[in-house]
Scaffold this motif. Structure first.
Motif, PDB file in Angstrom:
ATOM      1  N   SER A  40       0.880  -1.121   0.151  1.00  9.49           N
ATOM      2  CA  SER A  40       0.244   0.036  -0.048  1.00  9.49           C
ATOM      3  C   SER A  40       0.703   1.425  -0.021  1.00  9.49           C
ATOM      4  O   SER A  40       1.955   1.274   0.308  1.00  9.49           O
ATOM      5  N   PRO A  41       0.305   2.394  -0.447  1.00  6.92           N
ATOM      6  CA  PRO A  41       1.047   3.671  -0.434  1.00  6.92           C
ATOM      7  C   PRO A  41       1.278   4.027   1.188  1.00  6.92           C
ATOM      8  O   PRO A  41       2.398   4.676   1.444  1.00  6.92           O
ATOM      9  N   TYR A  42       0.753   3.528   1.797  1.00  2.00           N
ATOM     10  CA  TYR A  42       0.936   3.897   3.596  1.00  2.00           C
ATOM     11  C   TYR A  42       2.473   3.344   3.987  1.00  2.00           C
ATOM     12  O   TYR A  42       2.997   4.072   4.566  1.00  2.00           O
ATOM     13  N   GLU A  43       2.760   1.950   3.274  1.00  2.00           N
ATOM     14  CA  GLU A  43       4.150   1.453   3.470  1.00  2.00           C
ATOM     15  C   GLU A  43       5.214   2.452   2.946  1.00  2.00           C
ATOM     16  O   GLU A  43       6.385   2.655   3.546  1.00  2.00           O
ATOM     17  N   LYS A  45       4.904   5.587   2.575  1.00  2.00           N
ATOM     18  CA  LYS A  45       4.960   6.900   3.459  1.00  2.00           C
ATOM     19  C   LYS A  45       5.870   6.479   4.839  1.00  2.00           C
ATOM     20  O   LYS A  45       6.543   7.491   5.025  1.00  2.00           O
ATOM     21  N   GLU A  49       9.272   8.795   5.831  1.00  2.00           N
ATOM     22  CA  GLU A  49       9.034   9.234   7.025  1.00  2.00           C
ATOM     23  C   GLU A  49      10.208   8.876   7.922  1.00  2.00           C
ATOM     24  O   GLU A  49      10.812   9.861   8.466  1.00  2.00           O
ATOM     25  N   THR A  64       5.459  12.834  -6.889  1.00  2.00           N
ATOM     26  CA  THR A  64       4.665  11.793  -6.953  1.00  2.00           C
ATOM     27  C   THR A  64       3.946  11.894  -8.523  1.00  2.00           C
ATOM     28  O   THR A  64       4.211  13.029  -9.156  1.00  2.00           O
ATOM     29  N   SER A  70      -3.464   8.024  -4.599  1.00  2.00           N
ATOM     30  CA  SER A  70      -3.230   7.375  -3.578  1.00  2.00           C
ATOM     31  C   SER A  70      -1.748   7.528  -2.878  1.00  2.00           C
ATOM     32  O   SER A  70      -1.660   7.777  -1.785  1.00  2.00           O
ATOM     33  N   ASN A  73      -1.599  11.179  -1.860  1.00  2.00           N
ATOM     34  CA  ASN A  73      -2.286  11.553  -0.885  1.00  2.00           C
ATOM     35  C   ASN A  73      -1.689  10.873   0.324  1.00  2.00           C
ATOM     36  O   ASN A  73      -1.994  11.605   1.734  1.00  2.00           O
ATOM     37  N   GLU A  74      -0.968  10.228   0.448  1.00  2.00           N
ATOM     38  CA  GLU A  74      -0.173   9.510   1.665  1.00  2.00           C
ATOM     39  C   GLU A  74       1.128  10.681   1.909  1.00  2.00           C
ATOM     40  O   GLU A  74       1.178  10.885   3.004  1.00  2.00           O
ATOM     41  N   LEU A  75       1.882  10.826   0.894  1.00  2.00           N
ATOM     42  CA  LEU A  75       2.945  11.620   1.057  1.00  2.00           C
ATOM     43  C   LEU A  75       2.893  12.907   1.325  1.00  2.00           C
ATOM     44  O   LEU A  75       3.492  13.884   1.921  1.00  2.00           O
ATOM     45  N   LYS A  77       1.144  14.166   3.502  1.00  2.00           N
ATOM     46  CA  LYS A  77       0.996  14.146   4.905  1.00  2.00           C
ATOM     47  C   LYS A  77       2.333  14.591   5.444  1.00  2.00           C
ATOM     48  O   LYS A  77       2.709  14.802   6.624  1.00  2.00           O
TER      49      LYS A  77
END
Length: 158
Positions: A40-43, A45, A49, A64, A70, A73-75, A77
């Motif tokens: 996922s994109p969360y990983e 990020k 981070e 991006t 997606s 939207n994560e990055l 942040k």
């Protein structure tokens, strides 16, 4: 130190990094994160981070592939960190200009604004009429564009 991080859906970021390496520069400060390699994109990020937190005195330029996607939207942040600048579109002239400007002392946001403006000028639309006008102008200026259409080639032309 300034770092460039390319992040995308699929493997676009990997391809961009490869093209930059081929055309201009092979630099360890340029990294790519491709959604093909993550669940996922969360990983992505979380990994970036961690790097931002570890290298707090470095500037990070994140690019991006598409605003609202997606990965974006994560990055976005990560822009809570004062040493992060995010650009929401990835195309080769832009990435090349940034890659060769990593050592520039100018403020990151100002530098990226200047580079974005210059890179966008490389985007043009061509068709037969526009091409003919361009060739005519170049002939008038004494520059001979080495171009022959398929029709000329088929007729035995140059």
């Amino acid at each position: 130190m300034r770092r460039l991080i390319l992040a995308s859906h699929g493997s676009l970021a990997k391809g961009m990094k490869s093209a930059v390496k081929m055309i201009a520069i092979d630099d360890s400060r340029i990294e790519d994160y491709n959604l093909d390699d993550y669940v996922s994109p969360y990983e992505i990020k979380v990994e970036i981070e961690t790097e931002i937190q570890h290298f707090q005195t470095d500037e990070f330029i994140l690019i991006t592939d598409i605003k609202g996607g997606s990965v974006f939207n994560e990055l976005i942040k990560l822009c809570i960190y004062p040493n992060v600048t995010l650009i929401s579109v990835m195309f080769l002239p832009l990435v090349l200009e940034i890659a060769v400007s990593l050592d520039n002392d100018q403020n990151s946001f100002d530098l990226m604004s200047t580079i974005m403006s210059l890179a966008l000028k490389t985007c043009e639309i061509f068709d037969g009429n526009r091409l003919e006008k361009m060739l005519q102008k170049e002939r008038e200026e004494g520059f001979q564009f080495n171009f022959s259409s398929r029709q000329e080639t088929e007729k035995g032309g140059k």
